[in-house]
Enzyme design. Structure first.
Site, mmCIF file in Angstrom:
data_model
loop_
_atom_site.group_PDB
_atom_site.id
_atom_site.type_symbol
_atom_site.label_atom_id
_atom_site.label_comp_id
_atom_site.label_asym_id
_atom_site.label_seq_id
_atom_site.Cartn_x
_atom_site.Cartn_y
_atom_site.Cartn_z
ATOM 1 N N LYS A 1 0.838 -1.210 0.000
ATOM 2 C CA LYS A 1 0.000 0.000 0.000
ATOM 3 C C LYS A 1 0.865 1.249 0.000
ATOM 4 O O LYS A 1 0.660 2.162 -0.801
ATOM 5 C CB LYS A 1 -0.890 0.009 1.242
ATOM 6 N N ASN A 2 1.868 1.267 0.885
ATOM 7 C CA ASN A 2 2.643 2.490 1.078
ATOM 8 C C ASN A 2 3.705 2.708 0.007
ATOM 9 O O ASN A 2 4.374 3.745 0.010
ATOM 10 C CB ASN A 2 3.254 2.509 2.479
ATOM 11 N N CYS B 1 -4.933 11.345 12.621
ATOM 12 C CA CYS B 1 -5.947 10.310 12.833
ATOM 13 C C CYS B 1 -5.653 9.825 14.253
ATOM 14 O O CYS B 1 -4.969 10.467 15.008
ATOM 15 C CB CYS B 1 -5.849 9.190 11.821
ATOM 16 N N ARG C 1 0.162 14.258 13.419
ATOM 17 C CA ARG C 1 0.670 14.120 12.047
ATOM 18 C C ARG C 1 0.747 15.465 11.336
ATOM 19 O O ARG C 1 0.076 15.707 10.313
ATOM 20 C CB ARG C 1 -0.184 13.103 11.280
ATOM 21 N N ASP D 1 4.479 0.497 12.379
ATOM 22 C CA ASP D 1 3.261 -0.142 11.862
ATOM 23 C C ASP D 1 3.109 -1.587 12.343
ATOM 24 O O ASP D 1 2.036 -2.165 12.204
ATOM 25 C CB ASP D 1 3.227 -0.104 10.325
ATOM 26 N N ARG E 1 -8.856 -0.509 4.613
ATOM 27 C CA ARG E 1 -7.992 0.502 3.977
ATOM 28 C C ARG E 1 -6.681 -0.131 3.522
ATOM 29 O O ARG E 1 -6.097 0.286 2.521
ATOM 30 C CB ARG E 1 -7.689 1.625 4.971
HETATM 31 C C1 EPZ Z 1 4.066 6.823 6.543
HETATM 32 O O1 EPZ Z 1 3.288 7.830 7.160
HETATM 33 C C2 EPZ Z 1 3.149 5.618 6.431
HETATM 34 N N1 EPZ Z 1 1.992 5.951 5.602
HETATM 35 C C3 EPZ Z 1 2.684 5.199 7.820
HETATM 36 O O2 EPZ Z 1 1.922 4.001 7.670
HETATM 37 C C4 EPZ Z 1 3.913 4.877 8.676
HETATM 38 O O3 EPZ Z 1 3.486 4.570 9.992
HETATM 39 C C5 EPZ Z 1 4.838 6.101 8.712
HETATM 40 O O4 EPZ Z 1 5.197 6.477 7.366
HETATM 41 C C6 EPZ Z 1 6.128 5.828 9.481
HETATM 42 O O5 EPZ Z 1 6.790 4.760 8.892
HETATM 43 C C7 EPZ Z 1 2.118 5.943 4.264
HETATM 44 O O6 EPZ Z 1 3.182 5.710 3.718
HETATM 45 C C8 EPZ Z 1 0.872 6.222 3.473
HETATM 46 P P1 EPZ Z 1 6.112 10.191 8.719
HETATM 47 P P2 EPZ Z 1 3.852 9.359 7.190
HETATM 48 O O7 EPZ Z 1 5.980 11.457 7.982
HETATM 49 O O8 EPZ Z 1 4.607 9.648 5.975
HETATM 50 C C9 EPZ Z 1 6.113 13.337 12.269
HETATM 51 C C10 EPZ Z 1 0.032 2.656 7.823
HETATM 52 O O9 EPZ Z 1 -0.425 2.041 8.783
HETATM 53 N N2 EPZ Z 1 6.043 14.351 11.209
HETATM 54 O O10 EPZ Z 1 7.326 9.357 8.538
HETATM 55 O O11 EPZ Z 1 2.715 10.243 7.542
HETATM 56 C C11 EPZ Z 1 4.825 12.520 12.359
HETATM 57 O O12 EPZ Z 1 3.869 13.202 13.134
HETATM 58 C C12 EPZ Z 1 0.523 4.065 8.001
HETATM 59 O O13 EPZ Z 1 0.157 2.162 6.660
HETATM 60 C C13 EPZ Z 1 6.132 15.701 11.551
HETATM 61 O O14 EPZ Z 1 6.265 16.060 12.714
HETATM 62 O O15 EPZ Z 1 4.838 9.260 8.434
HETATM 63 C C14 EPZ Z 1 5.315 11.241 12.992
HETATM 64 O O16 EPZ Z 1 5.396 11.441 14.383
HETATM 65 C C15 EPZ Z 1 0.263 4.589 9.418
HETATM 66 N N3 EPZ Z 1 6.064 16.632 10.558
HETATM 67 C C16 EPZ Z 1 6.726 11.070 12.414
HETATM 68 O O17 EPZ Z 1 7.113 12.368 11.934
HETATM 69 C C17 EPZ Z 1 5.921 16.264 9.237
HETATM 70 O O18 EPZ Z 1 5.878 17.169 8.370
HETATM 71 C C18 EPZ Z 1 6.795 10.086 11.259
HETATM 72 O O19 EPZ Z 1 5.890 10.509 10.275
HETATM 73 C C19 EPZ Z 1 5.819 14.901 8.916
HETATM 74 C C20 EPZ Z 1 5.895 13.958 9.917
#
Ligand code: EPZ
Length: 421
Positions: free
Chosen positions: A22-23, A116, A121, A305, A397
């Site tokens: 998916k990702n 969510c 996020r 995850d 999803r």
């Molecule tokens: C991706 O989310 C995945 N989703 C998530 O999978 C996964 O848990 C996550 O990466 C971490 O591996 C998809 O790829 C669609 P991040 P993403 O930006 O990109 C903070 C699932 O179950 N952050 O790496 O949103 C954020 O709040 C989903 O398939 C900021 O502070 O994750 C988090 O604490 C859930 N500012 C951390 O970084 C930003 O601008 C990691 O987030 C962006 C992120």
């Protein structure tokens, strides 16, 4: 909203084919907007998030045709539109549309995807990266608006290796002339998959999957084909199901390297894992033995995850486990549901303290998000008696025919329409 009914306590045997990641597929679908041609995605999972992203692409006047795991996207007639709030709200991954829409149309306005149940996020790292590349932006309570008079190469350092921000930066960089360098980039396998697609579109990329990625764009990207690798988190979910219930299952298309970051957790808990031809055989013939401590982290550390799935297994394991969540600030919401089944879990801040119990009983449950929902299914499969899990739309999803595949492994699991509707 639908629900799943499970009569737990059955061991799992058989073979399951793990669908495409998916990702990895979602960012490639977004990136297809930049080549003004046709993108073919093979091994595409038929899951709600892919259908939702197709809906957004159709809203942008792209044509999509999805048959038997092959998704064809024609973006030659794409036109700029604001991305509707109801679309971005249902799909967190809509945040990775920012880079491609900005690169294609010079502007983007989308409703804030928002958090969510796993955390707030924010998108500050995305906005920083795109500003370095020449975008100006404003954020209101509900919307993000961005525009550019022309993106330009840059050197960007991310304050945290955000997966989504890395994807937005790489896509925006690939669509223009010149070389962009990205420091502290995310190293997840899904980043390497996206870079492989962007290279097929014509970009020259070095360092994919490392913390320093160089992207040389040529201004125009061409049509390309993408082959999705198996979803490593879905593979880990079925491994957790075998660990919690016991049994012997072949995971088709999965290799130990796909499971980097969590394979050692399952072997440490007593699972036998070996390759047999094109399948990875996972076997568990005794109660799992809990490890002392696990911390989630950015790749290649233990993936956030997989946190809820391993916690479900540890709930029925021997001994205690300390599980520290270091990526998201609110990813233990499902623990109360497990404790109603008889688990002994205490959460203090971002750490869960688990005391394994020799068995627990079925209950009425509700899925709070995608991975927690999957974890509740695993717990129900391992529990004695009947469980009912509401709000299974979250699970749909990210998992293709989850209950059908588990049933084929011997689980007593049925999906029924919920009386609540
Ligand atoms: C991706 O989310 C995945 N989703 C998530 O999978 C996964 O848990 C996550 O990466 C971490 O591996 C998809 O790829 C669609 P991040 P993403 O930006 O990109 C903070 C699932 O179950 N952050 O790496 O949103 C954020 O709040 C989903 O398939 C900021 O502070 O994750 C988090 O604490 C859930 N500012 C951390 O970084 C930003 O601008 C990691 O987030 C962006 C992120």
């Amino acid at each position: 909203m639908g629900k799943i009914v499970i009569n737990g306590g059955k061991r799992l045997f058989g073979s399951v084919c793990i669908h495409g990641a998916k990702n990895a597929v979602l960012p490639v679908m977004a990136a297809s907007l930049m080549n003004e041609g046709v993108t073919v995605i093979r091994g595409c999972p038929d899951i709600a998030d892919v259908r939702a992203m197709c809906g957004i692409l159709n809203h942008l006047h792209c044509k999509t045709d999805f048959k038997k795991g092959c998704l064809v996207i024609d973006t030659s007639m794409a036109e700029y539109e604001e991305i509707k709030a109801e679309d971005t709200k249902q799909l967190r991954a809509s945040s990775v549309l920012m880079g491609p829409v900005l690169a294609r149309f010079g502007k983007v306005r989308l409703a804030y995807p928002g958090g969510c149940s796993i955390g707030s996020r924010p998108l500050d790292i995305h906005l920083h990266a795109l500003k370095c590349l020449g975008a100006s932006w404003s954020v209101s309570e509900d919307f993000i608006e961005m525009e550019t008079t022309g993106l330009h190469p840059s050197e960007i350092t991310l304050r945290f290796p955000s997966v989504g921000a890395t994807e937005n930066a790489l896509m925006a960089a690939a669509a223009q002339c010149g070389t962009t360098v990205l420091y502290n980039a995310a190293k997840e396998p899904e980043i390497e998959s996206l870079c492989a697609y962007l290279e097929k579109c014509g970009a020259v990329i070095t360092g994919a999957g490392t913390e320093c990625v160089r992207v040389r764009g040529k201004g125009v990207l061409q049509s390309a084909e993408f082959f999705a690798k198996p979803d490593r988190i879905v593979a880990g979910t079925y491994m957790a199901a075998v660990a919690a219930c016991g049994g012997s299952v072949y995971l088709q298309g999965v290799t130990p390297s796909l499971c980097r970051g969590f394979l050692d957790v399952f072997t440490g808990m007593g699972m036998d894992i070996r390759m047999e031809g094109e399948a990875m055989l996972v076997q568990m013939y005794h109660r799992p033995v809990n490890l002392h401590k696990i911390c989630t982290g950015a790749y290649p550390d233990f993936p956030t995850d997989m946190q809820s799935m391993v916690l479900s297994v540890a709930s029925v394991g021997e001994g205690t486990l300390i599980l520290k969540e270091q990526i998201f600030e609110n990813r233990f919401k499902y623990v109360d549901e497990l404790n109603r089944m008889g688990s002994k879990i205490k959460v203090e801040g971002n750490t869960a303290y688990i005391e394994g119990v020799s068995g627990f009983t079925g209950a009425q449950l509700a899925a709070p998000d995608l991975r927690a929902g999957a974890a509740l299914v695993l717990a129900a499969l391992a529990a004695d008696g009947i469980s009912e899990i509401e709000d299974i739309e979250y699970i749909q999803r990210g998992y293709e025919d989850f209950e059908g595949k588990l049933r084929s492994l011997g689980a007593l699991i049925e999906r029924v329409d919920s009386e609540r509707d």
